[in-house]
Design an enzyme around this catalytic site. Structure first.
Site, mmCIF file in Angstrom:
data_model
loop_
_atom_site.group_PDB
_atom_site.id
_atom_site.type_symbol
_atom_site.label_atom_id
_atom_site.label_comp_id
_atom_site.label_asym_id
_atom_site.label_seq_id
_atom_site.Cartn_x
_atom_site.Cartn_y
_atom_site.Cartn_z
ATOM 1 N N GLY A 62 38.633 -13.825 40.051
ATOM 2 C CA GLY A 62 37.241 -13.517 39.742
ATOM 3 C C GLY A 62 36.948 -12.050 39.471
ATOM 4 O O GLY A 62 35.809 -11.704 39.152
ATOM 5 N N PRO A 70 44.285 -13.421 40.472
ATOM 6 C CA PRO A 70 43.562 -12.902 39.301
ATOM 7 C C PRO A 70 44.117 -13.457 37.999
ATOM 8 O O PRO A 70 45.333 -13.614 37.848
ATOM 9 C CB PRO A 70 43.791 -11.388 39.386
ATOM 10 C CG PRO A 70 45.033 -11.232 40.197
ATOM 11 C CD PRO A 70 45.211 -12.458 41.039
ATOM 12 N N GLY A 71 43.234 -13.753 37.072
ATOM 13 C CA GLY A 71 43.652 -14.181 35.737
ATOM 14 C C GLY A 71 43.157 -13.173 34.732
ATOM 15 O O GLY A 71 43.898 -12.375 34.175
ATOM 16 N N CYS A 105 31.646 -24.305 10.979
ATOM 17 C CA CYS A 105 30.459 -24.945 10.439
ATOM 18 C C CYS A 105 29.484 -25.238 11.568
ATOM 19 O O CYS A 105 29.315 -26.388 11.981
ATOM 20 C CB CYS A 105 30.901 -26.225 9.743
ATOM 21 S SG CYS A 105 29.803 -26.626 8.435
ATOM 22 N N GLU A 106 28.882 -24.197 12.078
ATOM 23 C CA GLU A 106 28.099 -24.281 13.308
ATOM 24 C C GLU A 106 27.229 -23.027 13.353
ATOM 25 O O GLU A 106 27.764 -21.914 13.374
ATOM 26 C CB GLU A 106 29.120 -24.246 14.460
ATOM 27 C CG GLU A 106 28.728 -24.758 15.784
ATOM 28 C CD GLU A 106 28.690 -26.275 15.869
ATOM 29 O OE1 GLU A 106 27.657 -26.746 16.296
ATOM 30 O OE2 GLU A 106 29.670 -26.957 15.517
#
Ligand code: LLP
Length: 453
Positions: free
Chosen positions: A250, A293-294, A377-378
């Site tokens: 986090g 941790p990432g 396409c958004e």
């Protein structure tokens, strides 16, 4: 040579941009765009800081890299070489980790809906820890361990009921969360009873994770106090010793130049002091502490290169700068309203009508706010709103920074756009780490069958 403090690793020399010593425009030309670029130097620098500020400062501790942030065999080899274990959250992540040579005993297996196949796979592979998320899982792990004739070490992942100040989609510690065991005595007693009925389980300790991209440790501190009082109750009332305490991940990073983020020490030291004081006061042995941790390891080590395809000025409204990637390679702005910093890191002569305009524009026009739009396409596929760019032109190479975590990992094939390649750079050298998807790759799983008329 002029060195920018943000993003780390970016240097500018004679108007050329370098990341970890490699020229970005050349990378875009050689490997194409969109392109993920990861700096091995920054990844190793983070691991080194982690060793210095946590593993060496507090003997008996462990660190696991949360590989959901960015998992490739290369990355796994780097972090394990640096002495970290690996956190996996699916059979697929476990498979890749084992294939990359991660020692099973250095793996912790997470997930709130692990299937029987995944549990069997994890137990048979001999993963070091399984983090238990719900009551049925206790019995299901016991069953798999009995079948395999093994004893499986487990942690209870608990939900301490604290709110973390982050986007609600990445907040996990509050009581109303799909993750973890609610810390209510009426609930936890069932888990303790279950343990007594499971001879193939070794209760190693507790785990909590309060949320992601946190820029202060107040939620971790609040959660820790609650978890420590639960650990005391386990010891006193049930004789269960918490040998290990895993505090999850986090730890927030910098996404924007004007943002700051606490150092790992600022985050960790108060947690460790609290645990040491608790252990002395309560006369409990100090648990082996771990973190996962990432983002903190991978996030600032990465950037993404795009080519500008079109610039559309809507008078009196805004200017859209459309690039050749977007929500397929970085879903975070659309999903979490995540903010990124962007810069033009390579000028080209442009094509057709824009040829020749570029150099003139770059030198004469001041930066103006533009909106960087993705190619999907958004309407919600907007990568950055209102960033100042000096005369963006079709053909220019644009970089988004701090894209090392949860971008490659969350990429999709929406609109059947092939996923980008990934290049690892280190000290002026570059190598292809993941090749670009091809149109052929996109069709590999398609079965051409029919029920007839
Ligand atoms: N440990 C556990 C049990 C987790 O659930 C997570 C992240 C971590 C460790 C690592 O958290 P980190 O240090 O990276 O914050 N896709 C979202 C983030 C989801 C995080 C999920 N769990 C994003 O792009 O912001």
């Amino acid at each position: 040579m002029e060195s920018a403090s943000f993003p780390e690793g970016l240097t500018i020399e004679d108007s050329s941009y370098y990341f970890d010593g490699v020229e970005l425009k050349t990378l875009a030309q050689e490997y194409g765009t969109p392109l993920y670029v990861m700096s091995e130097t920054i990844i190793r620098r983070r691991c080194e800081e982690l060793r210095r500020c946590f593993l060496m400062r507090y003997p008996g501790t462990r660190a696991y890299y949360a590989s959901k942030a960015f998992q490739t065999p290369d990355m796994l080899r780097i972090v394990t070489d640096e002495g970290l274990g690996v956190d996996v959250v699916s059979g697929g992540e476990l498979y890749v980790a084992l294939k990359a040579g991660v020692s099973p005993s250095d793996i912790i297996f997470h997930g709130n809906a692990k299937t029987d196949q995944e549990l069997a796979f994890a137990v048979e592979a001999g993963v070091g820890r399984i983090a238990v998320d719900n009551l049925e899982e206790v019995y299901r792990i016991e069953r798999e361990a009995a079948k395999a004739g093994k004893t499986q070490a487990i942690l209870f992942r608990v939900t301490p009921g604290v709110d973390s100040h982050t986007h609600r989609f990445i907040s996990t510690g509050s009581l109303d969360s799909k993750f973890g065991i609610p810390l209510e005595p009426t609930e936890t007693d069932h888990y303790i009873e279950a343990l007594a009925a499971c001879p193939h389980l070794d209760f190693a300790g507790l785990h909590f994770h309060v949320g992601s991209q946190l820029l202060e440790n107040t939620s971790h501190m609040a959660a820790l106090r609650i978890v420590l009082s639960f650990a005391a109750r386990l010891a006193r009332d049930f004789g269960l010793v918490v040998r290990e305490l895993n505090m999850g991940g986090g730890y927030g990073i910098r996404y924007l130049p004007e943002e700051g983020a606490p150092s790992l020490s600022e985050f960790i030291d108060p947690l460790m002091t609290t645990i040491q004081e608790w252990s002395t006061r309560e006369k409990f042995p100090m648990p082996a502490c771990a973190i996962e941790p990432g983002r903190w390891i991978a996030g600032e080590a990465g950037l993404t290169l795009y080519q500008i395809i079109a610039v559309k000025k809507i008078p009196g409204v805004r200017t859209y700068v459309a690039v050749d990637g977007g929500m397929g390679d970085n879903i975070r702005p659309a999903l979490y309203d995540a903010k990124y910093h962007a810069a033009i890191v390579g000028r080209t002569r442009g094509q057709g009508a824009s040829a020749g305009r570029v150099e003139a524009a770059a030198s004469e026009r001041p930066p103006r706010p533009v909106t960087i739009a993705g190619r999907y396409c958004e309407s919600g596929d907007i990568l950055v709103r209102d960033v100042s760019l000096p005369a963006p032109c079709p053909g220019d190479i644009l970089s988004l920074f701090s894209t090392g975590a949860y971008c490659f990992a969350m990429a999709s094939n929406y609109n059947r756009v092939p996923r980008p390649a990934l290049v690892m750079v280190k000290n002026g050298k570059a190598r292809l780490s993941v090749r670009r998807e091809t149109y052929e790759d996109l069709c590999l799983r398609d079965m051409c069958c029919s029920f007839g008329k």
